[in-house]
Design a protein around this motif. Structure first.
Motif, mmCIF file in Angstrom:
data_model
loop_
_atom_site.group_PDB
_atom_site.id
_atom_site.type_symbol
_atom_site.label_atom_id
_atom_site.label_comp_id
_atom_site.label_asym_id
_atom_site.label_seq_id
_atom_site.Cartn_x
_atom_site.Cartn_y
_atom_site.Cartn_z
ATOM 1 N N GLY A 1 57.635 32.219 48.735
ATOM 2 C CA GLY A 1 56.888 31.224 47.963
ATOM 3 C C GLY A 1 56.979 31.423 46.468
ATOM 4 O O GLY A 1 56.671 30.505 45.709
ATOM 5 N N ARG B 1 58.709 30.901 43.911
ATOM 6 C CA ARG B 1 59.900 30.245 43.354
ATOM 7 C C ARG B 1 60.102 30.710 41.929
ATOM 8 O O ARG B 1 59.211 31.313 41.336
ATOM 9 N N LEU B 2 61.258 30.348 41.353
ATOM 10 C CA LEU B 2 61.570 30.810 39.998
ATOM 11 C C LEU B 2 60.473 30.456 39.005
ATOM 12 O O LEU B 2 60.223 31.192 38.063
ATOM 13 N N ASN B 3 59.807 29.302 39.226
ATOM 14 C CA ASN B 3 58.806 28.890 38.239
ATOM 15 C C ASN B 3 57.461 29.579 38.435
ATOM 16 O O ASN B 3 56.542 29.349 37.661
ATOM 17 N N LEU B 4 57.347 30.410 39.486
ATOM 18 C CA LEU B 4 56.098 31.143 39.676
ATOM 19 C C LEU B 4 56.271 32.630 39.365
ATOM 20 O O LEU B 4 55.330 33.411 39.477
ATOM 21 N N GLU C 1 51.477 31.029 45.944
ATOM 22 C CA GLU C 1 51.358 29.598 45.641
ATOM 23 C C GLU C 1 51.031 29.342 44.183
ATOM 24 O O GLU C 1 50.884 28.199 43.762
ATOM 25 N N LEU D 1 66.519 30.957 44.429
ATOM 26 C CA LEU D 1 65.774 29.925 43.712
ATOM 27 C C LEU D 1 64.356 29.753 44.243
ATOM 28 O O LEU D 1 63.391 29.725 43.485
ATOM 29 N N ASP D 2 64.229 29.660 45.555
ATOM 30 C CA ASP D 2 62.952 29.251 46.121
ATOM 31 C C ASP D 2 62.244 30.323 46.924
ATOM 32 O O ASP D 2 61.209 30.068 47.525
ATOM 33 N N ARG E 1 62.748 31.792 49.797
ATOM 34 C CA ARG E 1 62.528 31.615 51.234
ATOM 35 C C ARG E 1 62.959 32.904 51.927
ATOM 36 O O ARG E 1 64.026 33.433 51.624
ATOM 37 N N LEU F 1 70.194 28.748 38.486
ATOM 38 C CA LEU F 1 70.177 29.644 37.328
ATOM 39 C C LEU F 1 71.463 29.505 36.518
ATOM 40 O O LEU F 1 71.477 29.750 35.321
ATOM 41 N N ASP G 1 52.848 23.351 37.345
ATOM 42 C CA ASP G 1 53.202 24.751 37.581
ATOM 43 C C ASP G 1 52.854 25.173 39.009
ATOM 44 O O ASP G 1 52.491 26.307 39.259
ATOM 45 N N SER G 2 52.961 24.223 39.933
ATOM 46 C CA SER G 2 52.698 24.573 41.330
ATOM 47 C C SER G 2 53.956 25.135 41.980
ATOM 48 O O SER G 2 55.058 24.994 41.450
ATOM 49 N N GLY G 3 53.746 25.686 43.150
ATOM 50 C CA GLY G 3 54.879 26.258 43.868
ATOM 51 C C GLY G 3 55.576 25.237 44.731
ATOM 52 O O GLY G 3 55.806 25.463 45.915
ATOM 53 N N ASP H 1 58.266 20.944 41.119
ATOM 54 C CA ASP H 1 57.838 21.655 39.918
ATOM 55 C C ASP H 1 58.819 22.751 39.539
ATOM 56 O O ASP H 1 59.025 23.036 38.362
ATOM 57 N N ARG H 2 59.430 23.354 40.552
ATOM 58 C CA ARG H 2 60.468 24.352 40.261
ATOM 59 C C ARG H 2 61.626 23.689 39.534
ATOM 60 O O ARG H 2 62.144 24.203 38.534
ATOM 61 N N PHE I 1 60.661 22.736 36.023
ATOM 62 C CA PHE I 1 60.614 23.917 35.158
ATOM 63 C C PHE I 1 62.025 24.301 34.702
ATOM 64 O O PHE I 1 62.272 24.518 33.510
ATOM 65 N N LEU I 2 62.939 24.393 35.663
ATOM 66 C CA LEU I 2 64.304 24.798 35.283
ATOM 67 C C LEU I 2 64.912 23.792 34.320
ATOM 68 O O LEU I 2 65.596 24.152 33.359
#
Lengths: 846, 129
Positions: A206, A208-211, A543, A581-582, A584, B19, B89-91, B95-96, B99-100
């Protein structure tokens, strides 16, 4: 006690089941004991702490060297130490602070923190971390200890030739620097591999790169920078030692060499190095500022921009250390422009921190005091940096104390004080106890005052004409007062550091504190004061960026094993591997257990470098063979193990494989990343060849006889054949053609060995004498480098063949073959570039 | 025209982001920087001079800027896709991706400035001294 058939969170309501799981985890993660075997531990919790303490000790040692220097410079015409000792002092101070403190400290802290931040049980290659630590310790003691034998390096931390390459001008110290620190560079690259794979592949499901916690972003960026920054220095070291030990004239202008090549290779490393030590400290701010602002960090993508942008730009700055070398102004201007541009991302991250504090409800804690204070000092250093990035100003300030002031403001504000802030912030995480806020604050103000008193006057003494690296100065210069102020400041600063050390020393007597004492929101604060060695009770589902704040009952769920992998049914150390990336879940990886092998490998490899320093070549060769034996044993017994079952349930109804091969596996990434570093070192050597071509009107020289076209082309052909055989072997093997694959690998070994011989035959048969001129020397180096890689390639192929014959590799479990194919791709590329350069380029150039 | 634009936007949104795509703009800067440095070093060492507005250099700079602009534009469209609630900014998958894309857009901005910075000296310096 019987293990449950499948780990599933429904079981977790039963306290008996949870206790049984904990007992199994405790047993599996039990640290080794005994006066010797405790040092064979590989758990990141332990290795990271050893690493940190060792780097801290080296910092204190290097700091004492600085105090001796400041005592010498306190008054004009002082004779406390001789010029020779002074040279050793400043060289060792700079070298140790950079190579034995700043960079290793980042690796050490990351080895402790990263698994915690990622909710992983450990990093993907625990034994590699241990190997890195032992290499660091051996190399560090070797380099640092040399001063007690009056044999420390004395040519400045950048070791400029020809002063340092001429054995009549500099003694053993130069070899100790070059070989000792090369050894440490190996451990840095090892750490970089570990950290990159850790961030990319070992995040919790869970995340992901943005977390990802911003610390992990910074670590990823910095580790990638290490891959591209350290290898050019390794290439430079190779050339440097060839000149010192064998007389090959790479930096000797009389025989066609050029000392400037060393400066290029050194600073291609040396400037990114500044950011390599700065960004991880800023990363600590990115963790502690949200905690003390009690809110999410503002501008998350902006921080990523700043980190990635700084990383790239930092590779366009190296010539700003060479503004006074007489390069064309146009070249200087490019680097000046990039040096100014790097202020943009650096400024952005500072503004993000200020904005976050502004928007939050600030808790004025000791760590935050360090963070804010160091940003103030860093900003002053950054501003003088913008000044010296302007070439005409730099010509005035070059090699004066102005530069000393600039670099110390940057490093104290950008590395040292943030690390102290991090120390106060993370000490409870490591020990379960808080440090004293009172002592911490007093120490901060003492250090803050000391740093400014020590280094601000240096701006003035530098502008007034005081040169760097002089052991004394005449009274008539009128710089006595400024120097005395600097000396008092230095001792004041040391007093502050001493207070921190006292605070640390008092820590064992203090009671344990509460869990998560700062009320932070990020994963690492799951750590419990009475911590277990298993890292994390169960690997959580993420999350949010601040799961402890945002996810309901998060801590309790982790502690009760309600997330993934709450058990160790098979008695193995494990962690979850996820997608890049994600995140998983794609695998449960079995991790390395305590072993003496990493330590032995480090000792063996260390002996190669140390014995070479003393010209004991046969013993060094024996050390090399021992290293190879250790590495092969390590790989054979500890990697790509075929699991007892293909898959495993990890809870919440998820079942994932126990074995992966190819680009989704951690091992494949480790190979790929290592080879990127290797290719970068090689490109440093190739750069050398074309550098000489650029500076010489005729290169190759008209009378050069070799290496001819035939042998290099033959070597290319043989390498490509071997590469093709390996690639086809991989494909055929995956389709079940084991016998054909083995035959292809046998052919591959032969072809690789033949390419090795052909590669060396070029310069050998044409009688190129590497001592006579730089041209034959650089041709030989390229040929030897490529041949050595062919030798390793043949070992890889033989190893894979042996794994297949021993039944340790099958079409289903073929990680070894896939990994060596990556090696062979790079070998083919290396051979192509090297042999085209030495064999075909002379034809084109003439 | 509008329909064509919408179709193009849809296509851009479908492009996969990794990336590797994140580092396209700064890599372009690095390529341009290396090209500029080598070009100047080679001209000065081998020819002894360089022309004030060498076509090759101008073309290289324009190519770099176009690549960065294109990467930035793609990132901009992707960063403004319909997504989950602010602050994004959720998972979640979207949103991912946002963000990228946002980080790529910011890097494109920085790289654009970087390329301009690198190109500027050529306007002011005319010889190899």
């Amino acid at each position: 006690m019987t293990a449950p058939a499948a780990a599933d969170h429904l079981d977790q309501n039963d306290p008996a089941i949870r206790a049984a799981q904990e007992a199994r985890l405790r047993e599996v993660w039990k640290p080794p004991s005994g006066w010797f075997f405790r040092w064979t531990d590989v758990n990141n919790n332990r290795v990271g702490v050893w690493y940190t303490l060792t780097a801290f000790a080296f910092m204190l040692f290097a700091g004492v060297l600085a105090l001796v220097m400041r005592a010498q410079l306190a008054v004009p015409e002082n004779d406390l130490v001789s010029a020779n000792t002074f040279n050793q002092l400043f060289t060792l101070h700079g070298s140790m602070m950079m190579f034995l403190f700043a960079v290793p400290m980042f690796e050490a802290v990351s080895i402790i923190l990263l698994p915690q931040l990622l909710g992983a049980r450990d990093l993907p290659f625990p034994r590699l971390s241990a190997f890195g630590y032992w290499s660091f310790l051996i190399g560090g003691v070797f380099v640092g200890g040399s001063i007690f034998f009056n044999a420390a390096p004395d040519g400045g931390w950048f070791m400029y030739p020809p002063l340092t390459t001429r054995t009549d001008l500099s003694g053993l110290g130069a070899d100790i620097w070059m070989l000792g620190l090369s050894f440490i560079e190996v451990s840095s690259v090892a750490a970089a591999v570990e950290l990159i794979v850790g961030v990319l592949k070992c995040r919790p499901p869970g995340m992901r790169l943005n977390l990802m916690p911003l610390y992990a972003w910074y670590i990823l960026v910095v580790a990638v920078m290490i891959l591209f920054a350290f290898p050019p220095l390794i290439a430079g070291d190779v050339l440097f030692e060839m000149e010192r030990l064998l007389g090959w004239p790479f930096f000797d202008a009389a025989r066609g060499g050029d000392p400037l090549l060393w400066q290029h290779l050194f600073w291609i490393f040396g400037h990114p190095e500044v950011y390599i030590v700065f960004l991880p400290s800023i990363a600590l701010f990115a963790m502690l500022i949200p905690t003390f602002a009690q809110r999410h960090l503002l501008g998350y993508p902006w921080i990523v921009l700043a980190a990635v942008g700084t990383a790239f730009l930092s590779f366009g700055l190296w010539v700003h250390h060479m503004f006074a070398t007489g390069l064309p102004k146009i070249s200087l201007a490019f680097f000046s422009a990039a040096s100014e541009a790097v202020a943009i991302p650096t400024g952005i991250q500072i503004f993000v921190f200020i904005a976050t504090l502004w928007a939050g409800r600030v808790v004025w804690s000791t760590p935050l005091l360090y963070a804010v204070g160091s940003l103030a000092i860093f900003t002053i250093g950054g501003l003088t940096g913008v000044m010296v990035a302007v070439a005409p100003f730099d010509w005035q300030a070059h090699d004066t104390y102005f530069i000393v002031a600039h670099l110390h403001y940057v490093l104290i504000g950008g590395t040292l004080l943030p690390l102290f802030g991090g120390l106060y912030y993370y000490w409870p995480l490591v020990t379960g106890k808080k440090l004293s806020d009172r002592i911490g604050r007093i120490a901060f103000w003492v250090m803050f005052a000391g740093a400014n008193l020590a280094f601000f006057p240096m701006h003035l003494s530098g502008l007034a004409g005081m040169p760097r690296r002089v052991f004394t100065y005449p009274a008539e210069l009128g710089l006595g007062g400024l120097n005395m102020a600097s000396t008092i400041g230095a001792y004041l600063f040391a007093g502050g550091v001493l207070l921190v050390v006292i605070d640390l020393a008092l820590s064992p007597a203090r009671p344990k504190g509460p869990r998560n004492p700062w009320n932070a929101g990020t994963l690492e604060w799951l750590a419990h004061p009475e911590d277990e060695s298993w890292g994390i009770r169960s690997v959580p589902l993420i999350e949010s960026r601040y799961p402890i704040w945002d996810q309901k009952d998060f801590v309790a769920k982790v502690d009760e094993g309600r997330f993934f992998l709450p058990d160790a049914e098979e008695g193995r150390r494990e962690t979850i591997v996820t997608s890049v990336l994600d995140a998983r879940p794609i695998q449960v990886a079995r991790l390395g257990t305590p072993s003496v092998i990493p330590m032995l490998t480090a000792i063996a490899l260390g002996s190669v470098f140390i014995l070479t320093t003393y010209h004991l070549y046969w013993l060094a060769l024996a050390g090399g063979v021992a290293t190879l034996a250790c590495v092969l044993t390590w790989l054979w017994t500890g990697t790509a193990e075929i699991p007892e079952k293909p898959c495993k349930a990890i809870g919440r109804g998820l079942t994932v494989p126990l074995y992966l091969s190819g680009p989704s596996a951690s091992g494949w990434w480790a190979m790929f990343i290592t080879m990127l570093a290797d290719a970068t070192a090689f490109s440093g050597l190739v750069f050398g060849y074309y550098f000489y071509w650029t500076i010489h009107p005729d290169f190759p020289p008209p009378d050069a006889a070799g290496p001819g076209v035939f042998w290099p082309v033959a070597a290319i052909g043989l390498t490509v054949a071997s590469w093709g055989a390996t690639v086809v072997a991989r494909e055929v093997h995956a389709r079940g053609g084991v016998a054909v694959a083995r035959a292809l690998l046998r052919f591959g070994v032969m072809a690789t060995l033949a390419s090795l011989a052909a590669g060396l035959a070029g310069p050998w048969t044409t009688g190129l004498d590497p001592n006579s001129h730089v041209y034959p020397a650089i041709v030989w180096v390229l040929a030897i480098w490529t041949a050595a890689h062919a030798g390793i390639g043949a070992i890889c192929q033989s190893y894979t063949l042996a794994r297949s014959l021993a039944g340790r590799m099958t079409p289903e479990y073929d990680a070894d073959l896939r990994n060596i194919t990556v090696y062979m791709h790079f070998l083919a590329l290396t051979a192509l570039v090297a042999y085209c350069t030495i064999g075909l380029f002379p034809e084109v150039a003439s | 025209m509008r329909r064509w634009r919408q179709r193009a936007h849809r296509k851009v949104r479908g492009l996969s982001v990794t990336l590797w795509t994140l580092i396209v703009p700064p890599t372009t800067w690095a390529g341009h920087f290396l090209f500029s440095y080598l070009w100047a070093a080679l001209m000065c060492a081998k020819v002894g001079e360089f022309a004030r507005f060498p076509t090759l250099f101008a073309v290289g700079t324009v190519v770099a800027l176009v690549i960065i602009l294109a990467a930035g534009r793609i990132a901009q469209i992707q960063a403004h896709m319909e997504g989950d609630a602010a602050p994004h900014d959720s998972g979640t998958e979207i949103d991912r991706l946002r963000f990228l894309a946002m980080a790529t857009l910011l890097l494109a901005g920085l790289s654009f400035i970087g390329v301009i910075f690198t190109a500027l000296p050529v306007l002011f310096l005319t010889d190899c001294r």
